[in-house]
Motif scaffolding. Sequence first.
Motif, short mmCIF file in Angstrom:
data_model
loop_
_atom_site.label_atom_id
_atom_site.label_comp_id
_atom_site.label_asym_id
_atom_site.label_seq_id
_atom_site.Cartn_x
_atom_site.Cartn_y
_atom_site.Cartn_z
N ASP A 108 0.83 -1.21 0.00
CA ASP A 108 0.00 0.00 0.00
C ASP A 108 0.87 1.26 0.00
OD1 ASP A 108 -2.37 1.32 -0.22
OD2 ASP A 108 -3.23 0.59 1.66
N ILE A 109 0.19 2.37 -0.32
CA ILE A 109 0.88 3.66 -0.41
C ILE A 109 0.73 4.46 0.88
CG2 ILE A 109 0.71 3.88 -2.91
CD1 ILE A 109 -1.81 5.70 -2.41
N ASP A 110 1.59 5.44 1.01
CA ASP A 110 1.45 6.45 2.05
C ASP A 110 0.38 7.43 1.53
OD1 ASP A 110 1.65 8.86 3.39
OD2 ASP A 110 3.82 8.78 3.57
N PRO A 111 -0.72 7.63 2.27
CA PRO A 111 -1.81 8.46 1.73
C PRO A 111 -1.41 9.93 1.58
CG PRO A 111 -2.26 7.83 4.01
CD PRO A 111 -1.05 7.06 3.59
N VAL A 112 -0.37 10.36 2.25
CA VAL A 112 0.03 11.77 2.16
C VAL A 112 0.78 12.03 0.86
CG1 VAL A 112 1.45 13.57 3.25
CG2 VAL A 112 0.08 12.03 4.67
N THR A 113 1.65 11.11 0.47
CA THR A 113 2.48 11.34 -0.72
C THR A 113 2.01 10.55 -1.94
OG1 THR A 113 3.92 9.51 -0.13
CG2 THR A 113 4.54 11.71 0.67
N PHE A 114 1.15 9.57 -1.76
CA PHE A 114 0.72 8.62 -2.80
C PHE A 114 1.86 7.67 -3.19
CE2 PHE A 114 -1.88 12.48 -3.92
CZ PHE A 114 -3.11 11.98 -3.54
N ARG A 257 5.94 24.99 -13.46
CA ARG A 257 5.03 24.04 -12.79
C ARG A 257 4.99 24.31 -11.28
NH1 ARG A 257 3.42 19.39 -15.49
NH2 ARG A 257 4.14 19.32 -17.63
N ARG A 258 6.17 24.55 -10.70
CA ARG A 258 6.20 24.82 -9.25
C ARG A 258 5.46 26.11 -8.91
NH1 ARG A 258 12.48 23.05 -8.46
NH2 ARG A 258 12.08 20.85 -8.04
N GLU A 259 5.61 27.10 -9.76
CA GLU A 259 4.90 28.36 -9.51
C GLU A 259 3.39 28.14 -9.56
OE1 GLU A 259 5.88 31.83 -12.03
OE2 GLU A 259 7.95 31.35 -11.46
N ASN A 260 2.96 27.38 -10.55
CA ASN A 260 1.53 27.10 -10.66
C ASN A 260 1.04 26.35 -9.43
OD1 ASN A 260 1.35 28.41 -13.05
ND2 ASN A 260 1.33 26.57 -14.34
N ALA A 261 1.83 25.38 -8.99
CA ALA A 261 1.44 24.60 -7.82
C ALA A 261 1.35 25.51 -6.59
CB ALA A 261 2.45 23.48 -7.56
N ALA A 262 2.32 26.40 -6.46
CA ALA A 262 2.32 27.31 -5.29
C ALA A 262 1.09 28.23 -5.34
CB ALA A 262 3.60 28.13 -5.27
N ARG A 276 -12.83 18.84 3.11
CA ARG A 276 -13.44 18.74 1.77
C ARG A 276 -12.39 18.77 0.66
NH1 ARG A 276 -18.02 23.24 2.60
NH2 ARG A 276 -16.44 23.97 4.05
N LEU A 277 -11.21 19.31 0.97
CA LEU A 277 -10.17 19.42 -0.05
C LEU A 277 -8.79 19.19 0.55
CD1 LEU A 277 -9.27 20.25 -2.95
CD2 LEU A 277 -9.03 22.55 -2.07
N THR A 278 -8.06 18.23 0.01
CA THR A 278 -6.67 18.01 0.42
C THR A 278 -5.77 18.35 -0.76
OG1 THR A 278 -7.43 16.20 1.80
CG2 THR A 278 -5.05 16.34 1.41
N THR A 279 -4.84 19.26 -0.53
CA THR A 279 -3.93 19.65 -1.60
C THR A 279 -2.67 18.76 -1.53
OG1 THR A 279 -3.08 21.38 -0.16
CG2 THR A 279 -4.74 22.03 -1.79
N PRO A 280 -1.87 18.73 -2.61
CA PRO A 280 -0.73 17.81 -2.61
C PRO A 280 0.28 18.16 -1.52
CG PRO A 280 -1.08 18.77 -4.80
CD PRO A 280 -2.00 19.48 -3.86
N ALA A 281 0.75 17.12 -0.83
CA ALA A 281 1.82 17.33 0.15
C ALA A 281 3.11 17.54 -0.62
CB ALA A 281 1.94 16.11 1.04
N ARG A 282 3.98 18.33 -0.03
CA ARG A 282 5.28 18.53 -0.67
C ARG A 282 6.34 18.13 0.34
NH1 ARG A 282 7.17 23.77 -4.06
NH2 ARG A 282 9.38 23.43 -3.91
N VAL A 283 6.65 16.84 0.29
CA VAL A 283 7.53 16.29 1.32
C VAL A 283 8.98 16.68 1.04
CG1 VAL A 283 8.37 14.15 2.32
CG2 VAL A 283 5.94 14.43 1.82
N GLU A 284 9.35 16.61 -0.24
CA GLU A 284 10.71 17.02 -0.64
C GLU A 284 10.58 18.34 -1.40
OE1 GLU A 284 13.70 15.63 -0.33
OE2 GLU A 284 13.40 13.50 0.08
N ALA A 285 11.53 19.24 -1.18
CA ALA A 285 11.50 20.50 -1.91
C ALA A 285 11.65 20.26 -3.41
CB ALA A 285 12.62 21.40 -1.41
#
Length: 375
Positions: A108-114, A257-262, A276-285
């Motif tokens: 299984d995956i880590d639900p935070v990072t997929f 892409r990073r700017e758009n994500a930010a 209601r909404l979970t945005t992508p975790a950014r575990v590594e810079a």
Amino acid sequence: MSSQSPVVMLDVAAQNGPLSDKLRAVFARVLESGRFILGPEVTALEAELAAVVGVPHALGVSSGTDALLVALMALGVGVGDEVITTPFTFFATAGSIARLGARPVFVDIDPVTFNLDPVAVQAAITPRTRAIMPVHLFGQPCDMRALGRIAQAHSVFVVEDAAQALGATTEDGAVGSLGELGCFSFFPSKNLGGFGDAGLVTTKDAELAERARVLRGHGAKPKYFHALVGGNFRIDALMAALLRVKLPQLPAYTAARRENAARYDALFAAADLGPRLTTPARVEAGHVYNQYVIRTPKRDQLAAHLSQHGIETAIYYPKSLHEQGCFADLGYATGDFPESERASREVLALPIYGELPPASLERVADEVIGFLRQS
Ligand SMILES: Cc1ncc(COP(=O)(O)O)c(C=O)c1O
């Protein structure tokens, strides 16, 4: 349907347009050279990409799928072997393992990072395990330190599926340089989008590089003398030459892409939608956002709402690999990997490509926020 102009998931013309003169010149150069398969353009691309990934060896191949296949073949993975990987990925990851007669062992995956959960990987190791195949999903690097420790303790290989993560970095180096072999794709939607199918295998190991090189050309060394059973996994000279035009732009593509994500992150954080909404975790810079994937329990309704307003979205991936018909004989059942299954019900990829106009991004965010506020 909205009267506003549609927002698409990917606009390849917007990215390639500014390079059109250079691309045409390169096309003419290759046409005139008469050298269409491998050759100096491919060698030059390989050297340039090896530098980007930070490895001594890079090998251009026919697709990301073939990169995975060649990498596993170079390690000698085959019948009776197990390769531990994620059920929440594109089919090719597990398909390449199964095509060699080896068994994909899903965890299984880590639900935070997929991404692969290292604790689950550790628990899945058996005497038959030959390799671990982490996938840096959506451009987010896996926990390679934890996976590397497990691999080392059990003397198994690590083959990185970095198809979605060219340019992604960790404290220990770029993805594709962290296992025995790394595999990349230049499918047009990838961070370095090609002009058809193409891929890359990377490695620090000279012997593995040589085996992969021989396997790429039917296992022949020299020509017509076959020590190995390989295949035609070659990359075209034209593809390599065109990719070389785009490669210097990769840092700018990644930055966009990073700017758009930010920007999405900031807009969604300000809306404060709670669960209601979970945005992508950014575990590594070093995340490179091949996709910007949100999750919401109202996924299907939200996707329908956005579509009605002219906004394209995508679901990566709607069905976990352990539930696919072609893998029924592996004996998995629905319920085996709850986080992967929940992710496949909740994830939604929003447009994130670098050339996405800021006003379009804001429209997407407004529609997402507006819909989820009412729901
Ligand atoms: C995670 C992953 N692995 C492998 C592949 C296969 O790459 P390709 O389409 O170039 O064969 C892809 C992309 O399609 C991918 O996203």
